[in-house]
Design a protein around this motif. Structure first.
Motif, PDB file in Angstrom:
ATOM      1  N   TRP A 182      25.260  34.378  27.718  1.00 14.93           N
ATOM      2  CA  TRP A 182      25.922  35.426  26.936  1.00 14.93           C
ATOM      3  C   TRP A 182      24.848  36.226  26.221  1.00 14.93           C
ATOM      4  CZ3 TRP A 182      31.254  35.688  27.229  1.00 14.93           C
ATOM      5  CH2 TRP A 182      31.896  36.585  26.366  1.00 14.93           C
ATOM      6  N   ALA A 183      24.886  37.536  26.339  1.00 13.09           N
ATOM      7  CA  ALA A 183      23.838  38.370  25.752  1.00 13.09           C
ATOM      8  C   ALA A 183      23.849  38.280  24.231  1.00 13.09           C
ATOM      9  CB  ALA A 183      24.033  39.821  26.185  1.00 13.09           C
ATOM     10  N   ILE A 184      22.664  38.458  23.646  1.00 13.43           N
ATOM     11  CA  ILE A 184      22.530  38.461  22.190  1.00 13.43           C
ATOM     12  C   ILE A 184      22.873  39.861  21.676  1.00 13.43           C
ATOM     13  CG2 ILE A 184      20.990  38.031  20.254  1.00 13.43           C
ATOM     14  CD1 ILE A 184      21.592  35.573  22.045  1.00 13.43           C
ATOM     15  N   PRO A 185      23.910  40.006  20.860  1.00 12.01           N
ATOM     16  CA  PRO A 185      24.324  41.338  20.410  1.00 12.01           C
ATOM     17  C   PRO A 185      23.483  41.826  19.242  1.00 12.01           C
ATOM     18  CG  PRO A 185      25.793  39.689  19.509  1.00 12.01           C
ATOM     19  CD  PRO A 185      24.818  38.950  20.385  1.00 12.01           C
ATOM     20  N   ALA A 186      23.578  43.123  18.993  1.00 15.11           N
ATOM     21  CA  ALA A 186      22.977  43.695  17.789  1.00 15.11           C
ATOM     22  C   ALA A 186      23.765  43.220  16.572  1.00 15.11           C
ATOM     23  CB  ALA A 186      22.977  45.212  17.874  1.00 15.11           C
ATOM     24  N   TRP A 187      23.068  43.172  15.434  1.00 17.56           N
ATOM     25  CA  TRP A 187      23.722  42.744  14.189  1.00 17.56           C
ATOM     26  C   TRP A 187      23.082  43.470  13.017  1.00 17.56           C
ATOM     27  CZ3 TRP A 187      22.282  40.887   9.474  1.00 17.56           C
ATOM     28  CH2 TRP A 187      23.284  40.371   8.657  1.00 17.56           C
ATOM     29  N   SER A 188      23.905  43.838  12.060  1.00 13.73           N
ATOM     30  CA  SER A 188      23.421  44.287  10.757  1.00 13.73           C
ATOM     31  C   SER A 188      24.471  43.923   9.730  1.00 13.73           C
ATOM     32  CB  SER A 188      23.164  45.802  10.733  1.00 13.73           C
ATOM     33  OG  SER A 188      24.394  46.519  10.734  1.00 13.73           O
ATOM     34  N   ALA A 189      24.049  43.785   8.480  1.00 15.32           N
ATOM     35  CA  ALA A 189      25.000  43.487   7.414  1.00 15.32           C
ATOM     36  C   ALA A 189      26.036  44.594   7.292  1.00 15.32           C
ATOM     37  CB  ALA A 189      24.257  43.286   6.102  1.00 15.32           C
ATOM     38  N   ALA A 190      25.596  45.843   7.449  1.00 11.68           N
ATOM     39  CA  ALA A 190      26.527  46.970   7.336  1.00 11.68           C
ATOM     40  C   ALA A 190      27.589  46.911   8.426  1.00 11.68           C
ATOM     41  CB  ALA A 190      25.763  48.288   7.400  1.00 11.68           C
ATOM     42  N   ASP A 191      27.178  46.602   9.665  1.00  9.83           N
ATOM     43  CA  ASP A 191      28.150  46.499  10.751  1.00  9.83           C
ATOM     44  C   ASP A 191      29.106  45.326  10.514  1.00  9.83           C
ATOM     45  OD1 ASP A 191      27.093  48.680  12.040  1.00  9.83           O
ATOM     46  OD2 ASP A 191      25.927  47.503  13.489  1.00  9.83           O
ATOM     47  N   ALA A 192      28.564  44.226  10.008  1.00  8.32           N
ATOM     48  CA  ALA A 192      29.413  43.071   9.731  1.00  8.32           C
ATOM     49  C   ALA A 192      30.461  43.406   8.680  1.00  8.32           C
ATOM     50  CB  ALA A 192      28.554  41.890   9.282  1.00  8.32           C
ATOM     51  N   ILE A 193      30.058  44.064   7.620  1.00 13.03           N
ATOM     52  CA  ILE A 193      30.994  44.410   6.552  1.00 13.03           C
ATOM     53  C   ILE A 193      32.041  45.398   7.051  1.00 13.03           C
ATOM     54  CG2 ILE A 193      31.169  45.587   4.326  1.00 13.03           C
ATOM     55  CD1 ILE A 193      28.452  44.240   3.621  1.00 13.03           C
ATOM     56  N   ALA A 194      31.639  46.348   7.883  1.00 14.90           N
ATOM     57  CA  ALA A 194      32.606  47.296   8.440  1.00 14.90           C
ATOM     58  C   ALA A 194      33.643  46.567   9.289  1.00 14.90           C
ATOM     59  CB  ALA A 194      31.877  48.355   9.267  1.00 14.90           C
ATOM     60  N   MET A 195      33.191  45.634  10.122  1.00 12.21           N
ATOM     61  CA  MET A 195      34.118  44.845  10.920  1.00 12.21           C
ATOM     62  C   MET A 195      35.051  44.052  10.010  1.00 12.21           C
ATOM     63  SD  MET A 195      34.831  41.447  11.833  1.00 12.21           S
ATOM     64  CE  MET A 195      33.315  40.589  11.399  1.00 12.21           C
ATOM     65  N   MET A 196      34.492  43.413   8.985  1.00 10.54           N
ATOM     66  CA  MET A 196      35.290  42.587   8.091  1.00 10.54           C
ATOM     67  C   MET A 196      36.369  43.402   7.388  1.00 10.54           C
ATOM     68  SD  MET A 196      31.996  40.441   6.760  1.00 10.54           S
ATOM     69  CE  MET A 196      32.725  39.670   5.315  1.00 10.54           C
ATOM     70  N   ASP A 197      36.012  44.588   6.951  1.00 10.74           N
ATOM     71  CA  ASP A 197      36.992  45.438   6.274  1.00 10.74           C
ATOM     72  C   ASP A 197      38.144  45.800   7.213  1.00 10.74           C
ATOM     73  OD1 ASP A 197      35.521  45.339   3.950  1.00 10.74           O
ATOM     74  OD2 ASP A 197      34.589  47.309   4.233  1.00 10.74           O
ATOM     75  N   GLU A 198      37.833  46.004   8.476  1.00 10.83           N
ATOM     76  CA  GLU A 198      38.870  46.356   9.437  1.00 10.83           C
ATOM     77  C   GLU A 198      39.720  45.154   9.834  1.00 10.83           C
ATOM     78  OE1 GLU A 198      37.442  48.520  12.789  1.00 10.83           O
ATOM     79  OE2 GLU A 198      36.267  49.927  11.581  1.00 10.83           O
ATOM     80  N   GLN A 199      39.145  43.958   9.762  1.00  8.50           N
ATOM     81  CA  GLN A 199      39.849  42.761  10.208  1.00  8.50           C
ATOM     82  C   GLN A 199      40.444  41.946   9.054  1.00  8.50           C
ATOM     83  OE1 GLN A 199      40.398  42.005  13.382  1.00  8.50           O
ATOM     84  NE2 GLN A 199      39.211  43.696  14.204  1.00  8.50           N
ATOM     85  N   GLY A 200      40.394  42.470   7.854  1.00 11.35           N
ATOM     86  CA  GLY A 200      40.986  41.762   6.729  1.00 11.35           C
ATOM     87  C   GLY A 200      40.200  40.552   6.284  1.00 11.35           C
ATOM     88  N   ILE A 201      38.882  40.609   6.438  1.00 12.90           N
ATOM     89  CA  ILE A 201      38.013  39.482   6.086  1.00 12.90           C
ATOM     90  C   ILE A 201      37.272  39.809   4.798  1.00 12.90           C
ATOM     91  CG2 ILE A 201      36.036  38.073   6.818  1.00 12.90           C
ATOM     92  CD1 ILE A 201      36.867  38.789   9.741  1.00 12.90           C
TER      93      ILE A 201
END
Length: 323
Positions: free
Chosen positions: A32-51
């Motif tokens: 499985w490929a290693i994806p890109a990651w950043s804190a900003a992207d994580a927080i954006a995802m979390m806000d959209e997913q109710g996390i």
């Protein structure tokens, strides 16, 4: 969910030093490929997913990347563990309400793992540790790991178990996260139970990824055959009691077929929300969240407990005042 309430105990971080180490060795996560990651992207995802909060961990293959058992390989694993743990701690420090961290340990070197656990928990303030289901074919019930389990139990630590590629070839055309990871979670959980880890160390809290693999579905197979054919000194109830001490996250496991088995088996308070982002893309999170949000057979309060309350009991620093 309308508001960010969930505590995500299965969310990954990709420290640059770890991604580079994998790339230098031509490795990935079980095909499985290693994806890109950043804190900003994580927080954006979390806000959209109710996390509200994600407890971050490095995924498989962990920090022991070299196949050989040399002293240099062990030293490299120890240095990589320190680097990724400090990166995770800094991320949590920069965003204390949004992130926690599970510290990686450089098993199978038990002395180095004990040293890193003490540093991560005492100095870095990690919320627990992540252990990979097997390292070089050595599973978590291995008697050599007794000193580590004893220390984690002394600390009443939270241990997040993430699967790895089992010691066999990948199924042709199929990356390990698709099928082999659920198998290896089950394998290490059974290894721990049959070797008495859960009965000897009753203060440690162990979370199994992905709904426990197929452990909830097959638990009574394991207990019945153990008590009647493998170890007649143990009753089926003894084995089931040990298996029920596990906690389970819902990452990739909240579905109409898996939720009934998981909820029928898990002890009250032992099911926790998980996303598996970014290795599982946000679209996958949305897919499984829909099943979780529309599941018709939750008991009163059970959905909120899975989304948040059960994790608050394990991680009191994330608890919100009761209204």
């Amino acid at each position: 969910m309308n508001a960010a309430r969930r505590i995500d105990v299965h969310q990954h971080i990709v420290p640059p030093v770890w991604a580079k180490a994998l790339d230098d060795l031509g490795l990935d996560s079980g095909g499985w490929a290693i994806p890109a990651w950043s804190a900003a992207d994580a927080i954006a995802m979390m806000d959209e997913q109710g996390i509200a909060t994600g407890v971050l961990s490095v995924t498989s293959p962990g920090v022991r990347l070299d196949a050989d058992g040399s002293r240099n390989a062990a030293s490299r694993a120890q240095a990589l563990a320190r680097a990724v743990n400090e990166f995770g701690a800094e991320t949590a420090k920069d965003h204390p309400a949004r992130f926690g961290s599970f510290a990686s340990l450089p098993l199978p070197d038990v002395d180095a793992a004990l040293e890193e656990a003490a540093y991560a928990l005492d100095t870095l303030g990690a919320d627990g540790v992540v252990l990979i289901s097997n390292t070089g074919g050595r599973y978590l019930g291995d008697p050599a790991y007794e000193p580590l389990w004893a220390e984690l139990d002394r600390r009443a630590a939270v241990v997040f178990v993430h699967p790895a590629q089992p010691p066999m070839p990948l199924l042709r055309g199929t990356p390990a996260p698709l099928a082999d990871y659920v198998f290896d979670t089950t394998r290490t959980a059974v290894d721990m139970a049959l070797n008495g880890v859960l009965s000897r160390y009753r203060k440690v809290k162990v979370i199994l990824s992905h709904g426990g693999g197929f452990l909830p579905y097959a638990a009574y197979r394991f207990s019945g055959l153990t008590s009647t054919a493998l170890d007649t000194g143990r009753t089926a109830e003894d084995v089931i009691g040990d298996l029920k001490r596990f906690y389970f996250d819902t990452a990739l496991a909240a579905s109409p077929s898996s939720l009934p088995s998981l909820l029928a088996f898990a002890e009250p308070g032992h099911v926790l929300y998980g996303s598996d982002w970014p290795f599982a893309p946000q679209e996958a999170g949305t897919y499984y969240n829909r099943f979780l949000e529309t599941y018709p057979d939750f008991a009163p309060g059970q959905a909120e407990a899975i989304n948040r309350g059960n994790a608050e009991a394990l991680f009191p620093r994330f608890a919100q005042p009761k209204s």
